[in-house]
Enzyme design. Structure first.
Site, mmCIF file in Angstrom:
data_model
loop_
_atom_site.group_PDB
_atom_site.id
_atom_site.type_symbol
_atom_site.label_atom_id
_atom_site.label_comp_id
_atom_site.label_asym_id
_atom_site.label_seq_id
_atom_site.Cartn_x
_atom_site.Cartn_y
_atom_site.Cartn_z
ATOM 1 N N THR A 30 0.816 -1.222 0.092
ATOM 2 C CA THR A 30 -0.117 -0.164 0.078
ATOM 3 C C THR A 30 1.097 1.267 0.038
ATOM 4 O O THR A 30 0.612 2.315 -0.522
ATOM 5 C CB THR A 30 -0.881 0.025 1.337
ATOM 6 O OG1 THR A 30 -1.868 -1.279 1.443
ATOM 7 C CG2 THR A 30 -1.971 1.276 1.126
ATOM 8 N N VAL A 31 1.918 1.076 0.839
ATOM 9 C CA VAL A 31 3.023 2.438 0.840
ATOM 10 C C VAL A 31 3.524 2.513 -0.643
ATOM 11 O O VAL A 31 3.633 3.442 -1.057
ATOM 12 C CB VAL A 31 4.060 2.228 2.059
ATOM 13 C CG1 VAL A 31 4.974 3.258 2.082
ATOM 14 C CG2 VAL A 31 3.095 2.150 3.195
ATOM 15 N N ARG A 74 10.962 -5.356 5.691
ATOM 16 C CA ARG A 74 12.039 -6.043 6.470
ATOM 17 C C ARG A 74 11.518 -6.315 8.063
ATOM 18 O O ARG A 74 11.953 -7.114 8.851
ATOM 19 C CB ARG A 74 13.334 -5.230 6.345
ATOM 20 C CG ARG A 74 14.075 -5.437 5.195
ATOM 21 C CD ARG A 74 15.387 -4.791 4.907
ATOM 22 N NE ARG A 74 15.258 -3.194 4.870
ATOM 23 C CZ ARG A 74 15.170 -2.639 3.636
ATOM 24 N NH1 ARG A 74 15.008 -3.181 2.480
ATOM 25 N NH2 ARG A 74 14.928 -1.308 3.740
ATOM 26 N N ASP A 87 8.125 -2.762 -6.315
ATOM 27 C CA ASP A 87 8.945 -1.615 -5.890
ATOM 28 C C ASP A 87 9.673 -0.938 -6.965
ATOM 29 O O ASP A 87 9.641 0.202 -7.655
ATOM 30 C CB ASP A 87 9.916 -1.828 -4.701
ATOM 31 C CG ASP A 87 10.728 -0.638 -4.121
ATOM 32 O OD1 ASP A 87 11.352 0.019 -4.977
ATOM 33 O OD2 ASP A 87 10.636 -0.642 -3.062
ATOM 34 N N ASP A 91 9.253 2.396 -9.464
ATOM 35 C CA ASP A 91 10.178 3.455 -9.317
ATOM 36 C C ASP A 91 10.333 3.889 -10.822
ATOM 37 O O ASP A 91 10.579 5.135 -10.994
ATOM 38 C CB ASP A 91 11.549 2.852 -8.905
ATOM 39 C CG ASP A 91 11.910 2.648 -7.356
ATOM 40 O OD1 ASP A 91 10.812 3.040 -6.525
ATOM 41 O OD2 ASP A 91 12.779 2.144 -7.052
HETATM 42 C C1 LIG Z 1 13.422 26.408 -0.442
HETATM 43 C C2 LIG Z 1 13.567 25.165 -1.475
HETATM 44 C C3 LIG Z 1 12.379 24.424 -1.355
HETATM 45 C C4 LIG Z 1 12.792 22.815 -1.855
HETATM 46 C C5 LIG Z 1 11.599 22.195 -1.364
HETATM 47 C C6 LIG Z 1 12.032 20.640 -1.274
HETATM 48 C C7 LIG Z 1 13.279 20.308 -1.648
HETATM 49 C C8 LIG Z 1 13.332 18.772 -1.578
HETATM 50 C C9 LIG Z 1 14.441 18.180 -2.287
HETATM 51 C C10 LIG Z 1 14.853 17.135 -2.221
HETATM 52 C C11 LIG Z 1 14.211 15.908 -1.681
HETATM 53 C C12 LIG Z 1 15.011 14.715 -2.546
HETATM 54 C C13 LIG Z 1 14.681 13.513 -1.884
HETATM 55 C C14 LIG Z 1 14.986 12.454 -2.800
HETATM 56 C C15 LIG Z 1 14.785 11.133 -1.905
HETATM 57 C C16 LIG Z 1 14.993 10.073 -2.831
HETATM 58 C C17 LIG Z 1 14.872 8.690 -1.795
HETATM 59 C C18 LIG Z 1 14.637 7.647 -2.872
HETATM 60 O O1 LIG Z 1 13.586 7.250 -2.878
HETATM 61 O O2 LIG Z 1 15.779 7.015 -3.369
HETATM 62 C C19 LIG Z 1 15.269 5.781 -3.735
HETATM 63 C C20 LIG Z 1 16.738 5.123 -3.707
HETATM 64 C C21 LIG Z 1 16.820 3.706 -4.567
HETATM 65 O O3 LIG Z 1 15.767 2.933 -4.005
HETATM 66 P P1 LIG Z 1 15.477 1.275 -4.355
HETATM 67 O O4 LIG Z 1 16.462 0.337 -3.885
HETATM 68 O O5 LIG Z 1 13.945 0.938 -3.897
HETATM 69 O O6 LIG Z 1 15.647 1.384 -6.035
HETATM 70 C C22 LIG Z 1 16.277 0.774 -6.914
HETATM 71 C C23 LIG Z 1 16.859 1.748 -7.863
HETATM 72 O O7 LIG Z 1 15.597 2.399 -8.330
HETATM 73 C C24 LIG Z 1 17.693 1.028 -8.962
HETATM 74 O O8 LIG Z 1 17.654 2.089 -9.983
HETATM 75 P P2 LIG Z 1 19.347 2.509 -10.253
HETATM 76 O O9 LIG Z 1 19.743 3.283 -9.073
HETATM 77 O O10 LIG Z 1 19.911 1.298 -10.669
HETATM 78 O O11 LIG Z 1 19.186 3.585 -11.479
HETATM 79 C C25 LIG Z 1 17.154 -0.166 -9.698
HETATM 80 O O12 LIG Z 1 17.812 -0.738 -10.464
HETATM 81 C C26 LIG Z 1 16.384 -1.121 -8.804
HETATM 82 O O13 LIG Z 1 15.600 -1.904 -9.432
HETATM 83 C C27 LIG Z 1 15.491 -0.242 -7.444
HETATM 84 O O14 LIG Z 1 15.141 -1.177 -6.783
HETATM 85 O O15 LIG Z 1 17.223 4.773 -2.628
HETATM 86 C C28 LIG Z 1 18.356 5.506 -2.249
HETATM 87 O O16 LIG Z 1 19.221 5.335 -2.648
HETATM 88 C C29 LIG Z 1 18.510 5.335 -0.677
HETATM 89 C C30 LIG Z 1 19.335 6.631 -0.163
HETATM 90 C C31 LIG Z 1 18.226 7.725 -0.093
HETATM 91 C C32 LIG Z 1 19.099 8.934 0.070
HETATM 92 C C33 LIG Z 1 18.329 10.305 0.059
HETATM 93 C C34 LIG Z 1 19.010 11.382 0.090
HETATM 94 C C35 LIG Z 1 18.191 12.648 0.314
HETATM 95 C C36 LIG Z 1 18.909 13.511 0.768
HETATM 96 C C37 LIG Z 1 18.822 14.826 0.748
HETATM 97 C C38 LIG Z 1 17.635 15.553 0.574
HETATM 98 C C39 LIG Z 1 18.488 16.950 0.576
HETATM 99 C C40 LIG Z 1 17.425 17.888 0.894
HETATM 100 C C41 LIG Z 1 17.655 19.245 0.753
HETATM 101 C C42 LIG Z 1 16.704 20.104 0.681
HETATM 102 C C43 LIG Z 1 17.305 21.432 0.486
HETATM 103 C C44 LIG Z 1 15.860 22.277 0.077
HETATM 104 C C45 LIG Z 1 15.806 23.509 1.054
HETATM 105 N N1 LIG Z 2 6.196 -3.284 -1.169
HETATM 106 C C1 LIG Z 2 7.149 -3.857 -1.063
HETATM 107 C C2 LIG Z 2 8.309 -2.892 -1.260
HETATM 108 C C3 LIG Z 2 9.575 -3.478 -0.835
HETATM 109 N N2 LIG Z 2 10.140 -4.640 -0.465
HETATM 110 C C4 LIG Z 2 11.209 -5.294 -0.124
HETATM 111 O O1 LIG Z 2 12.058 -4.038 0.096
HETATM 112 C C5 LIG Z 2 13.040 -4.161 -1.034
HETATM 113 C C6 LIG Z 2 13.340 -2.675 -1.404
HETATM 114 O O2 LIG Z 2 13.979 -1.985 -0.194
HETATM 115 P P1 LIG Z 2 13.893 -0.425 -0.352
HETATM 116 O O3 LIG Z 2 14.469 -0.081 1.226
HETATM 117 O O4 LIG Z 2 14.686 0.106 -1.293
HETATM 118 O O5 LIG Z 2 12.438 0.122 -0.271
HETATM 119 C C7 LIG Z 2 12.560 -4.897 -2.100
HETATM 120 O O6 LIG Z 2 13.711 -5.682 -2.779
HETATM 121 C C8 LIG Z 2 11.791 -6.019 -1.431
HETATM 122 O O7 LIG Z 2 12.646 -6.902 -0.844
HETATM 123 C C9 LIG Z 2 8.846 -5.555 -0.175
HETATM 124 O O8 LIG Z 2 8.878 -6.736 0.121
HETATM 125 N N3 LIG Z 2 7.436 -5.186 -0.630
HETATM 126 MG MG LIG Z 3 11.040 0.937 -1.764
HETATM 127 MG MG LIG Z 4 12.355 1.631 -5.075
#
Ligand SMILES: CCCCCCCC/C=C\CCCCCCCC(=O)OC[C@H](COP(=O)(O)O[C@@H]1[C@H](O)[C@H](OP(=O)(O)O)[C@@H](O)[C@H](O)[C@H]1O)OC(=O)CCCCCCC/C=C\CCCCCCCC
Ligand SMILES: Nc1ccn([C@@H]2O[C@H](COP(=O)(O)O)[C@@H](O)[C@H]2O)c(=O)n1
Ligand SMILES: [Mg+2]
Ligand SMILES: [Mg+2]
Length: 232
Positions: A30-31, A74, A87, A91
């Site tokens: 759902t999330v 998890r 997921d 994405d």
């Molecule tokens: C005054 C100005 C106003 C500004 C308004 C607000 C600004 C807000 C700005 C930014 C917020 C950005 C947040 C972004 C967060 C992203 C989090 C996220 O979802 O990351 C997803 C990532 C991957 O997750 P998965 O493992 O589920 O996905 C895999 C991935 O898609 C693979 O793709 P590939 O990488 O290979 O291309 C696929 O291969 C795979 O299948 C798939 O499963 O999750 C992460 O990476 C985890 C780390 C997340 C780190 C987030 C860091 C956020 C950091 C800082 C925020 C900055 C805020 C600054 C605000 C400044 C403005 C004032």
């Molecule tokens: N609805 C979902 C979403 C994710 N998962 C499990 O989490 C892994 C992804 O982890 P993130 O921290 O990147 O969200 C995914 O590979 C699944 O194992 C799930 O079970 N159900």
């Molecule tokens: Mg996820």
């Molecule tokens: Mg994802």
């Protein structure tokens, strides 16, 4: 890089919220679904109209669901293949809406063909970057490289820039230039990442094929020696 270094921090921060949702009976799927719907709505309602500040605020509220869903799965001990598929697939939908939203703005009122093309390039290259890993892994390779600009970098660079660029509508001068700069960075970074991943897959595929050929040769020679042994 962010996936490696920032994930642990966000896991700690988001774990209590994930636990709260679990207690309320919400499921990880759902999330995942609601988070994606929120990102898509934020991107496609606000960005094509040039409302980058509000679009980014809405997207930011929902995009962290991508870290919460896996965290919940998890905690529940219910990480599943279906969840991983859902997921990753959603994405791609969310990324398509974000960069599609930029492209629609530049194709319309933003009136800039070059930046429309750069947005489309960011959209397509981001999808292909993710596909290289998924396809490489599906044929049994480790794809042991992440690359310069993964999904987290694509999102952070473009959303931070779009959020600040949106402050132009509130009278901050000159700041809208941040979005084009970010789109060019994401485009070039995605291209570099694509090359990094393709080179890695090519090397790993060659190594795996060579190992398989060697194994086949060994099996054949063992078969021959067994065969000749039996004949003696
Ligand atoms: C005054 C100005 C106003 C500004 C308004 C607000 C600004 C807000 C700005 C930014 C917020 C950005 C947040 C972004 C967060 C992203 C989090 C996220 O979802 O990351 C997803 C990532 C991957 O997750 P998965 O493992 O589920 O996905 C895999 C991935 O898609 C693979 O793709 P590939 O990488 O290979 O291309 C696929 O291969 C795979 O299948 C798939 O499963 O999750 C992460 O990476 C985890 C780390 C997340 C780190 C987030 C860091 C956020 C950091 C800082 C925020 C900055 C805020 C600054 C605000 C400044 C403005 C004032
Ligand atoms: N609805 C979902 C979403 C994710 N998962 C499990 O989490 C892994 C992804 O982890 P993130 O921290 O990147 O969200 C995914 O590979 C699944 O194992 C799930 O079970 N159900
Ligand atoms: Mg996820
Ligand atoms: Mg994802």
């Amino acid at each position: 890089m962010l996936n490696k270094y920032a994930r642990a921090f966000f896991t700690r921060v988001l774990t209590p919220f994930a636990a709260f949702l679990i207690r309320r009976g919400v499921s990880p799927d759902t999330v995942t679904l609601i988070g994606t719907a929120g990102v898509v709505a934020g991107a496609l309602v606000f960005y094509p109209r040039g409302e980058f500040f509000w679009g980014t605020v809405v997207i930011t509220l929902f995009v962290f669901s991508d870290l919460v869903d896996g965290n919940m799965a998890r905690q529940l001990g219910r990480s599943s293949r279906w969840g991983a598929f859902l997921d990753s697939t959603l994405d791609r939908v969310a990324d398509g809406a974000i960069f599609g939203g930029f492209a629609l703005w530049y194709a319309g009122t933003g009136n800039n063909v070059m930046l429309c093309a750069v947005s489309i390039f960011c959209l397509a290259s981001g999808q292909v970057v993710s596909y290289t890993k998924a396809r490489g892994e599906s044929i049994g390779l480790p794809v042991a490289v992440n690359g310069l600009v993964e999904r987290a970098e694509r999102l952070v660079i473009s959303l931070v820039a779009a959020g600040f660029a949106g402050l132009h509508a509130f009278g901050v001068p000159g700041i809208q230039v941040l979005l084009p700069i970010a789109l060019w960075i994401v485009a070039v970074g995605s291209l570099v990442t694509l090359v990094q991943r393709v080179v890695t897959v090519r090397r790993e595929a060659a190594e795996a094929d060579a190992a398989a050929a060697l194994q086949k040769g060994e099996n054949a020679s063992q078969g021959t020696s067994h065969g000749s042994g039996a004949a003696q």
